[in-house]
Design a protein around this motif. Sequence first.
Motif, mmCIF file in Angstrom:
data_model
loop_
_atom_site.group_PDB
_atom_site.id
_atom_site.type_symbol
_atom_site.label_atom_id
_atom_site.label_comp_id
_atom_site.label_asym_id
_atom_site.label_seq_id
_atom_site.Cartn_x
_atom_site.Cartn_y
_atom_site.Cartn_z
ATOM 1 N N ASP A 60 0.848 -1.216 -0.124
ATOM 2 C CA ASP A 60 -0.067 -0.058 -0.108
ATOM 3 C C ASP A 60 0.931 1.180 0.125
ATOM 4 O O ASP A 60 0.543 2.260 -0.864
ATOM 5 C CB ASP A 60 -0.827 0.038 1.346
ATOM 6 C CG ASP A 60 -1.932 1.004 1.250
ATOM 7 O OD1 ASP A 60 -2.491 1.485 0.248
ATOM 8 O OD2 ASP A 60 -1.906 1.907 2.468
ATOM 9 N N GLU A 61 1.921 1.043 0.820
ATOM 10 C CA GLU A 61 2.708 2.163 0.894
ATOM 11 C C GLU A 61 3.497 2.555 -0.381
ATOM 12 O O GLU A 61 3.755 3.732 -0.962
ATOM 13 C CB GLU A 61 3.704 2.163 2.031
ATOM 14 C CG GLU A 61 3.450 2.448 3.277
ATOM 15 C CD GLU A 61 4.467 2.560 4.553
ATOM 16 O OE1 GLU A 61 5.614 2.390 4.021
ATOM 17 O OE2 GLU A 61 3.903 2.346 5.596
ATOM 18 N N ALA A 63 2.510 1.540 -3.574
ATOM 19 C CA ALA A 63 1.524 2.110 -4.378
ATOM 20 C C ALA A 63 1.174 3.537 -4.223
ATOM 21 O O ALA A 63 0.953 4.424 -5.390
ATOM 22 C CB ALA A 63 -0.005 1.139 -4.372
ATOM 23 N N GLU A 64 1.149 3.897 -3.278
ATOM 24 C CA GLU A 64 0.982 5.463 -2.839
ATOM 25 C C GLU A 64 2.075 6.301 -3.308
ATOM 26 O O GLU A 64 1.927 7.435 -3.805
ATOM 27 C CB GLU A 64 0.626 6.056 -1.200
ATOM 28 C CG GLU A 64 -0.500 5.391 -0.774
ATOM 29 C CD GLU A 64 -1.668 5.966 -1.385
ATOM 30 O OE1 GLU A 64 -1.966 7.140 -1.773
ATOM 31 O OE2 GLU A 64 -2.670 5.322 -1.725
ATOM 32 N N ALA A 65 3.327 5.575 -3.199
ATOM 33 C CA ALA A 65 4.703 6.530 -3.505
ATOM 34 C C ALA A 65 4.772 6.515 -5.048
ATOM 35 O O ALA A 65 4.979 7.392 -5.619
ATOM 36 C CB ALA A 65 5.839 5.762 -2.821
ATOM 37 N N ARG A 66 4.344 5.409 -5.600
ATOM 38 C CA ARG A 66 4.132 5.428 -7.224
ATOM 39 C C ARG A 66 3.213 6.422 -7.729
ATOM 40 O O ARG A 66 3.363 6.972 -8.611
ATOM 41 C CB ARG A 66 3.813 3.995 -7.636
ATOM 42 C CG ARG A 66 5.128 3.188 -7.322
ATOM 43 C CD ARG A 66 4.830 1.861 -7.996
ATOM 44 N NE ARG A 66 6.153 1.006 -7.689
ATOM 45 C CZ ARG A 66 6.053 -0.514 -8.333
ATOM 46 N NH1 ARG A 66 5.175 -0.950 -8.517
ATOM 47 N NH2 ARG A 66 7.299 -0.952 -8.117
ATOM 48 N N LYS A 67 2.264 6.557 -6.914
ATOM 49 C CA LYS A 67 1.122 7.589 -7.541
ATOM 50 C C LYS A 67 1.447 9.010 -7.445
ATOM 51 O O LYS A 67 0.968 9.982 -7.705
ATOM 52 C CB LYS A 67 -0.169 7.438 -6.772
ATOM 53 C CG LYS A 67 -0.976 6.180 -7.047
ATOM 54 C CD LYS A 67 -2.145 6.048 -6.143
ATOM 55 C CE LYS A 67 -3.141 4.915 -6.175
ATOM 56 N NZ LYS A 67 -4.143 4.892 -5.213
ATOM 57 N N LYS A 69 1.692 10.428 -4.306
ATOM 58 C CA LYS A 69 1.161 11.145 -3.180
ATOM 59 C C LYS A 69 2.135 11.097 -2.250
ATOM 60 O O LYS A 69 2.869 10.160 -1.907
ATOM 61 C CB LYS A 69 -0.125 10.341 -2.694
ATOM 62 C CG LYS A 69 -1.401 10.315 -3.861
ATOM 63 C CD LYS A 69 -2.618 9.528 -3.565
ATOM 64 C CE LYS A 69 -3.624 9.745 -4.435
ATOM 65 N NZ LYS A 69 -4.867 8.945 -4.023
ATOM 66 N N GLY A 71 3.143 10.248 1.414
ATOM 67 C CA GLY A 71 2.474 9.092 2.498
ATOM 68 C C GLY A 71 3.674 9.155 3.391
ATOM 69 O O GLY A 71 4.545 9.723 3.742
ATOM 70 N N LYS A 72 3.737 7.745 3.731
ATOM 71 C CA LYS A 72 4.681 7.460 4.966
ATOM 72 C C LYS A 72 5.977 6.757 4.272
ATOM 73 O O LYS A 72 6.952 6.269 4.976
ATOM 74 C CB LYS A 72 4.190 6.409 6.046
ATOM 75 C CG LYS A 72 3.121 7.220 6.836
ATOM 76 C CD LYS A 72 2.434 6.150 7.927
ATOM 77 C CE LYS A 72 1.303 6.853 8.560
ATOM 78 N NZ LYS A 72 0.880 6.003 9.401
#
Length: 146
Positions: A60-61, A63-67, A69, A71-72
């Motif tokens: 999940d982290e 995926a968020e980094a690749r978008k 966005k 995140g953590k």
Amino acid sequence: MSTVTLTIGPKSYPVACADGEEAHIEALGAMIAEKYALLGAARAPLEAQNLLFAALFLADELAEARKGKPGKAKTSPEGSAEADCLRAEIARLEAELVAARQAPPPPPTPQADLFGGAAPSAALAERLEALAEQAEATAAALEGLG
């Protein structure tokens, strides 16, 4: 070839790796162990399920980094350069704000506020507000990288 032992939850796992990669594998194992610990009392009865959930946290982290966005997820070296640029921009904006606040007050205008004092220059007030908004936006972007 080297072997590193990773402890995740109550178990230890030997992992083979190339020579010189031990520290990197240990750091990755520590990330997995950190996510595993987030399960707390909600752990599943099967160890494989717990490891799956830890992997899902990490995925999940990622995926968020690749978008793109914030995140953590930890930042890459490029992210560090971006963070440095944002810090420099914050410092520049803060210095500009301090200078604007220390500038001599504008000459009084005929317009008075409700308490009888001279109203501040609308242009100065708008500029200070714009600077404050820029500083807040830059600080928010920097916090998102952390």
